[in-house]
Design an enzyme around this catalytic site. Structure first.
Site, PDB file in Angstrom:
ATOM      1  N   CYS A  46      -8.198   0.090 -11.281  1.00  0.00           N
ATOM      2  CA  CYS A  46      -7.864   1.515 -11.275  1.00  0.00           C
ATOM      3  C   CYS A  46      -9.144   2.314 -11.493  1.00  0.00           C
ATOM      4  O   CYS A  46      -9.777   2.230 -12.554  1.00  0.00           O
ATOM      5  CB  CYS A  46      -6.850   1.838 -12.374  1.00  0.00           C
ATOM      6  SG  CYS A  46      -6.438   3.595 -12.476  1.00  0.00           S
ATOM      7  N   CYS A  49      -8.706   5.087 -14.395  1.00  0.00           N
ATOM      8  CA  CYS A  49      -8.765   4.579 -15.772  1.00  0.00           C
ATOM      9  C   CYS A  49      -9.962   3.669 -16.002  1.00  0.00           C
ATOM     10  O   CYS A  49     -10.256   3.315 -17.151  1.00  0.00           O
ATOM     11  CB  CYS A  49      -7.481   3.808 -16.115  1.00  0.00           C
ATOM     12  SG  CYS A  49      -5.982   4.804 -16.088  1.00  0.00           S
ATOM     13  N   CYS A  60      -0.018   6.439 -13.244  1.00  0.00           N
ATOM     14  CA  CYS A  60       0.818   7.633 -13.207  1.00  0.00           C
ATOM     15  C   CYS A  60      -0.084   8.861 -13.280  1.00  0.00           C
ATOM     16  O   CYS A  60      -0.816   9.036 -14.260  1.00  0.00           O
ATOM     17  CB  CYS A  60       1.819   7.639 -14.358  1.00  0.00           C
ATOM     18  SG  CYS A  60       2.776   9.171 -14.444  1.00  0.00           S
ATOM     19  N   CYS A  63       1.142  11.234 -16.414  1.00  0.00           N
ATOM     20  CA  CYS A  63       0.772  10.743 -17.742  1.00  0.00           C
ATOM     21  C   CYS A  63      -0.705  10.372 -17.826  1.00  0.00           C
ATOM     22  O   CYS A  63      -1.245  10.221 -18.926  1.00  0.00           O
ATOM     23  CB  CYS A  63       1.630   9.536 -18.116  1.00  0.00           C
ATOM     24  SG  CYS A  63       3.395   9.882 -18.232  1.00  0.00           S
ATOM     25  N   CYS A  66      -2.277   3.926 -16.728  1.00  0.00           N
ATOM     26  CA  CYS A  66      -1.688   2.851 -15.936  1.00  0.00           C
ATOM     27  C   CYS A  66      -0.522   2.260 -16.718  1.00  0.00           C
ATOM     28  O   CYS A  66      -0.639   2.014 -17.921  1.00  0.00           O
ATOM     29  CB  CYS A  66      -2.720   1.775 -15.622  1.00  0.00           C
ATOM     30  SG  CYS A  66      -3.932   2.282 -14.368  1.00  0.00           S
ATOM     31  N   HIS A  73       7.816   8.198 -12.473  1.00  0.00           N
ATOM     32  CA  HIS A  73       7.746   9.180 -13.550  1.00  0.00           C
ATOM     33  C   HIS A  73       8.988  10.056 -13.479  1.00  0.00           C
ATOM     34  O   HIS A  73       9.310  10.608 -12.419  1.00  0.00           O
ATOM     35  CB  HIS A  73       6.497  10.061 -13.436  1.00  0.00           C
ATOM     36  CG  HIS A  73       6.380  11.040 -14.565  1.00  0.00           C
ATOM     37  ND1 HIS A  73       5.731  10.738 -15.747  1.00  0.00           N
ATOM     38  CD2 HIS A  73       6.856  12.310 -14.710  1.00  0.00           C
ATOM     39  CE1 HIS A  73       5.805  11.778 -16.559  1.00  0.00           C
ATOM     40  NE2 HIS A  73       6.484  12.747 -15.953  1.00  0.00           N
ATOM     41  N   CYS A  74       9.680  10.191 -14.598  1.00  0.00           N
ATOM     42  CA  CYS A  74      10.952  10.910 -14.621  1.00  0.00           C
ATOM     43  C   CYS A  74      10.836  12.192 -15.438  1.00  0.00           C
ATOM     44  O   CYS A  74      10.643  12.122 -16.662  1.00  0.00           O
ATOM     45  CB  CYS A  74      12.047  10.016 -15.198  1.00  0.00           C
ATOM     46  SG  CYS A  74      13.663  10.823 -15.281  1.00  0.00           S
ATOM     47  N   CYS A  80       7.166   8.322 -18.227  1.00  0.00           N
ATOM     48  CA  CYS A  80       7.238   7.325 -17.168  1.00  0.00           C
ATOM     49  C   CYS A  80       8.348   6.330 -17.490  1.00  0.00           C
ATOM     50  O   CYS A  80       8.700   6.120 -18.648  1.00  0.00           O
ATOM     51  CB  CYS A  80       5.917   6.572 -17.048  1.00  0.00           C
ATOM     52  SG  CYS A  80       4.673   7.432 -16.090  1.00  0.00           S
TER      53      CYS A  80
END
Length: 272
Positions: A46, A49, A60, A63, A66, A73-74, A80
């Site tokens: 990533c 990150c 995400c 957020c 990772c 994501h909700c 997440c």
């Protein structure tokens, strides 16, 4: 309770133990380019990150972390949905849908009664009910509309996410078509066990599984057995933790002399 657990639980940040393992493995760890496809047994890098992450982990953007076995994501839970809280999220959908349906079903007779009363009042008749006023009837009607909308919304989400979990795949993985689902264990109970843990009474409660069947780093495969496919030196009594990770990611038991130093160490063919 389910909502609080879904909202407050860390969805699955990449643990320090994995970071240390990836660093010690160095160039012995197979790193694949990030693609929207099945990548079993491969770690990915990533760039946001600046870390190596295990299979099924994704970044995400909301957020900014990772997440292990990330589903999506909700905004409904403001978090997440990932390895650590997917069980809580699914229970939230099931219990919420059932509660909304029961609330709607038990009020339908009264909703019809008060709706007819409002219609009669609108055409000039007197208000027929002495027990409940017009304001209470409007409030009751608003409750019925909200219950109906919540029933439709939560049941739709439950019918989406429960079958996905029963096939051991996430919402992000639902569109992958480069190969058959490598994590499908051939049974809905076994697949759900990867989220809910070993079958037991704790399946019904939004708590961490009492007997988890995965650590979020290495996942069981449905197409072959990890231990049977392992080198002789790695097969022992209990194959767990870093021993299992070495088997899963094809890393030698001997630590690397140099740590991982960037995304240029790429493997494109280790799909096992």
């Amino acid at each position: 309770w389910s909502w609080l657990q879904s909202h407050m639980t860390d969805p699955g940040s990449v643990p320090e133990r994995w970071r240390a393992f990836a660093q010690s493995a160095g160039h012995g760890l197979c790193v694949a380019p990030v693609r929207r496809q099945w990548q079993p047994g491969l770690s990915t890098y990533c760039r946001r990150c600046s870390l190596l992450r295990p299979e099924r982990a994704h970044h995400c953007k909301v957020c900014n972390i990772c997440v292990l076995r990330m589903d999506h994501h909700c905004p409904f839970i403001k978090n997440c949905v990932g390895f650590n809280n997917q069980k809580h999220f699914i229970l939230l959908l099931i219990y919420g849908a059932v509660l909304s349906f029961v609330g709607l079903a038990t009020t339908i007779p009264d909703l019809v009664k008060y709706a007819l009363s409002l219609i009669r009042q609108r055409v000039g008749d007197e208000w027929p009910s002495e027990d409940v006023g017009m304001v209470e009837s409007w409030m009751f009607g608003a409750f019925g509309v909200i219950a109906a909308l919540m029933t439709l919304l939560l049941s739709h989400m439950a019918f989406l996410h429960v079958p996905l979990a029963a096939f051991n795949q996430t919402q992000l993985e639902n569109g992958y078509d480069n190969m058959a689902n490598p994590y499908d264990l051939g049974s809905s109970v076994k697949n759900l066990g990867q989220v809910f843990g070993a079958p037991g009474v704790d399946w019904a409660f939004p708590i961490r599984p009492l007997y988890p069947l995965s650590d979020g780093i290495a996942f069981r495969r449905g197409d072959f057995d990890l231990v049977e496919d392992a080198p002789a030196e790695d097969v022992g009594a209990a194959v767990t933790g870093e021993r299992l990770w070495r088997i899963r990611y094809h890393v030698s038991a001997k630590p690397s002399d140099t740590g991982y130093d960037g995304p240029e160490t790429v493997c494109t063919g280790c799909l096992r």
